[in-house]
Scaffold this motif. Sequence first.
Motif, mmCIF file in Angstrom:
data_model
loop_
_atom_site.group_PDB
_atom_site.id
_atom_site.type_symbol
_atom_site.label_atom_id
_atom_site.label_comp_id
_atom_site.label_asym_id
_atom_site.label_seq_id
_atom_site.Cartn_x
_atom_site.Cartn_y
_atom_site.Cartn_z
ATOM 1 N N ALA A 70 0.825 -1.213 0.000
ATOM 2 C CA ALA A 70 0.000 0.000 0.000
ATOM 3 C C ALA A 70 0.859 1.265 0.000
ATOM 4 C CB ALA A 70 -0.923 -0.007 1.212
ATOM 5 N N LYS A 71 2.065 1.165 0.535
ATOM 6 C CA LYS A 71 2.956 2.328 0.594
ATOM 7 C C LYS A 71 3.719 2.555 -0.704
ATOM 8 C CE LYS A 71 3.645 2.094 5.597
ATOM 9 N NZ LYS A 71 4.605 1.812 6.691
ATOM 10 N N TYR A 72 3.741 1.535 -1.569
ATOM 11 C CA TYR A 72 4.459 1.682 -2.835
ATOM 12 C C TYR A 72 3.722 2.642 -3.763
ATOM 13 C CZ TYR A 72 7.574 -2.309 -1.969
ATOM 14 O OH TYR A 72 8.526 -3.151 -1.465
ATOM 15 N N PRO A 73 4.450 3.501 -4.484
ATOM 16 C CA PRO A 73 3.798 4.283 -5.551
ATOM 17 C C PRO A 73 3.425 3.380 -6.716
ATOM 18 C CG PRO A 73 6.167 4.656 -5.562
ATOM 19 C CD PRO A 73 5.869 3.829 -4.336
ATOM 20 N N ALA A 74 2.497 3.814 -7.533
ATOM 21 C CA ALA A 74 2.027 2.985 -8.654
ATOM 22 C C ALA A 74 3.163 2.624 -9.603
ATOM 23 C CB ALA A 74 0.920 3.717 -9.404
ATOM 24 N N SER A 75 4.136 3.522 -9.781
ATOM 25 C CA SER A 75 5.255 3.261 -10.698
ATOM 26 C C SER A 75 6.116 2.106 -10.214
ATOM 27 C CB SER A 75 6.112 4.518 -10.851
ATOM 28 O OG SER A 75 6.575 4.964 -9.580
ATOM 29 N N SER A 94 19.171 0.763 -21.832
ATOM 30 C CA SER A 94 18.163 0.288 -22.792
ATOM 31 C C SER A 94 16.778 0.574 -22.222
ATOM 32 C CB SER A 94 18.340 -1.215 -23.050
ATOM 33 O OG SER A 94 18.283 -1.937 -21.832
ATOM 34 N N ASN A 95 15.741 0.116 -22.915
ATOM 35 C CA ASN A 95 14.363 0.366 -22.477
ATOM 36 C C ASN A 95 14.067 -0.358 -21.164
ATOM 37 O OD1 ASN A 95 13.834 1.917 -24.745
ATOM 38 N ND2 ASN A 95 13.165 0.156 -25.943
ATOM 39 N N THR A 96 13.446 0.348 -20.237
ATOM 40 C CA THR A 96 13.079 -0.261 -18.947
ATOM 41 C C THR A 96 11.844 -1.141 -19.122
ATOM 42 O OG1 THR A 96 11.783 1.719 -18.415
ATOM 43 C CG2 THR A 96 14.033 1.623 -17.574
ATOM 44 N N PRO A 97 11.661 -2.150 -18.250
ATOM 45 C CA PRO A 97 10.495 -3.045 -18.380
ATOM 46 C C PRO A 97 9.183 -2.302 -18.144
ATOM 47 C CG PRO A 97 11.663 -3.464 -16.331
ATOM 48 C CD PRO A 97 12.524 -2.541 -17.124
ATOM 49 N N LYS A 98 8.133 -2.742 -18.833
ATOM 50 C CA LYS A 98 6.815 -2.101 -18.719
ATOM 51 C C LYS A 98 5.974 -2.715 -17.613
ATOM 52 C CE LYS A 98 6.652 -0.993 -23.650
ATOM 53 N NZ LYS A 98 5.956 -1.258 -24.931
ATOM 54 N N TYR A 99 6.302 -3.947 -17.233
ATOM 55 C CA TYR A 99 5.523 -4.624 -16.196
ATOM 56 C C TYR A 99 6.335 -5.744 -15.564
ATOM 57 C CZ TYR A 99 4.460 -6.374 -20.878
ATOM 58 O OH TYR A 99 4.556 -6.737 -22.205
ATOM 59 N N LYS A 116 -0.033 -2.407 -24.326
ATOM 60 C CA LYS A 116 0.320 -3.193 -23.139
ATOM 61 C C LYS A 116 0.966 -2.323 -22.058
ATOM 62 C CE LYS A 116 0.736 -7.800 -25.176
ATOM 63 N NZ LYS A 116 -0.390 -8.373 -24.439
ATOM 64 N N GLY A 117 1.867 -1.444 -22.461
ATOM 65 C CA GLY A 117 2.517 -0.550 -21.504
ATOM 66 C C GLY A 117 1.534 0.416 -20.879
ATOM 67 N N ARG A 118 0.622 0.938 -21.671
ATOM 68 C CA ARG A 118 -0.365 1.901 -21.176
ATOM 69 C C ARG A 118 -1.328 1.258 -20.183
ATOM 70 N NH1 ARG A 118 -2.834 4.193 -26.645
ATOM 71 N NH2 ARG A 118 -3.880 5.698 -25.283
ATOM 72 N N ILE A 119 -1.830 0.066 -20.544
ATOM 73 C CA ILE A 119 -2.778 -0.606 -19.647
ATOM 74 C C ILE A 119 -2.068 -1.098 -18.383
ATOM 75 C CG2 ILE A 119 -2.601 -2.980 -20.516
ATOM 76 C CD1 ILE A 119 -5.834 -1.095 -19.576
ATOM 77 N N SER A 120 -0.797 -1.447 -18.498
ATOM 78 C CA SER A 120 -0.023 -1.863 -17.325
ATOM 79 C C SER A 120 0.127 -0.699 -16.349
ATOM 80 C CB SER A 120 1.357 -2.356 -17.762
ATOM 81 O OG SER A 120 2.159 -2.646 -16.641
ATOM 82 N N ARG A 121 0.410 0.474 -16.869
ATOM 83 C CA ARG A 121 0.536 1.667 -16.032
ATOM 84 C C ARG A 121 -0.801 2.011 -15.369
ATOM 85 N NH1 ARG A 121 3.189 4.087 -19.449
ATOM 86 N NH2 ARG A 121 1.563 5.229 -20.574
ATOM 87 N N SER A 128 -2.766 0.057 -6.839
ATOM 88 C CA SER A 128 -2.269 0.873 -5.743
ATOM 89 C C SER A 128 -3.431 1.413 -4.909
ATOM 90 C CB SER A 128 -1.430 2.029 -6.299
ATOM 91 O OG SER A 128 -0.916 2.824 -5.252
ATOM 92 N N ILE A 129 -4.485 1.884 -5.579
ATOM 93 C CA ILE A 129 -5.675 2.388 -4.882
ATOM 94 C C ILE A 129 -6.349 1.260 -4.098
ATOM 95 C CG2 ILE A 129 -7.991 3.349 -5.204
ATOM 96 C CD1 ILE A 129 -6.901 4.818 -7.676
ATOM 97 N N ALA A 130 -6.518 0.102 -4.751
ATOM 98 C CA ALA A 130 -7.195 -1.038 -4.117
ATOM 99 C C ALA A 130 -6.437 -1.515 -2.876
ATOM 100 C CB ALA A 130 -7.332 -2.179 -5.115
#
Length: 206
Positions: A70-75, A94-99, A116-121, A128-130
């Motif tokens: 719960a304390k973690y940010p969504a990112s 290089s590119n960071t992982p999306k999920y 996939k990246g957008r829906i993962s974010r 995070s809210i839940a």
Amino acid sequence: MSMGMDISPVDLINIQMFAVRVVKLSDYRKQIAEYLHTKMTSVAPNLTTLIGDQVGARLISKAGSLTSLAKYPASTLQILGAEKALFRALKTRSNTPKYGLLYHSTFIGRAGMKNKGRISRYLANKCSIASRIDCFSEAQTTIFGEKLRQQVEDRLKFYETGDIPKKNIEVMKEAMEEALNATQELDVSAKKKKKKKKKVEAMDED
């Protein structure tokens, strides 16, 4: 043993023992799944409703506890479980992982490759809210999880059709109203049961 040969008694015994073992393992897996569902429903009902028992349990296990999650940010929640890939990407620029663990959610699989990246974010935001609601809320309910899940469904639909979903503030207001009504109904039901119990006890005394 080749095709067409009779099965020897020893082979038949081994096959039967293996079949019995497979059935026992299958039953054990069902018991574990039922236990996990019961435990997750009591510990994190909204997170479970949103992403399911297994993914929710993996997130909590990786974080260490529901409070830590719960304390973690969504990112951070988004890439939880992909730490090695993240550090490797930072090292090689290089590119960071999306999920991370969220990859096992059905929402990620249903999204198109470019989304996939957008829906993962977006999913990480809702998780995070839940998790925060489950951790800090006094009353247990799945209403928020259901609303958050519908939001993710609507976002997937938006990517496909362009239909604009409801704003988060509107959805949360609806969820709070429903949760409040549900709590009031439970209070009324509890009071009725209490009165009925007192009535029965008074009749027994008479």
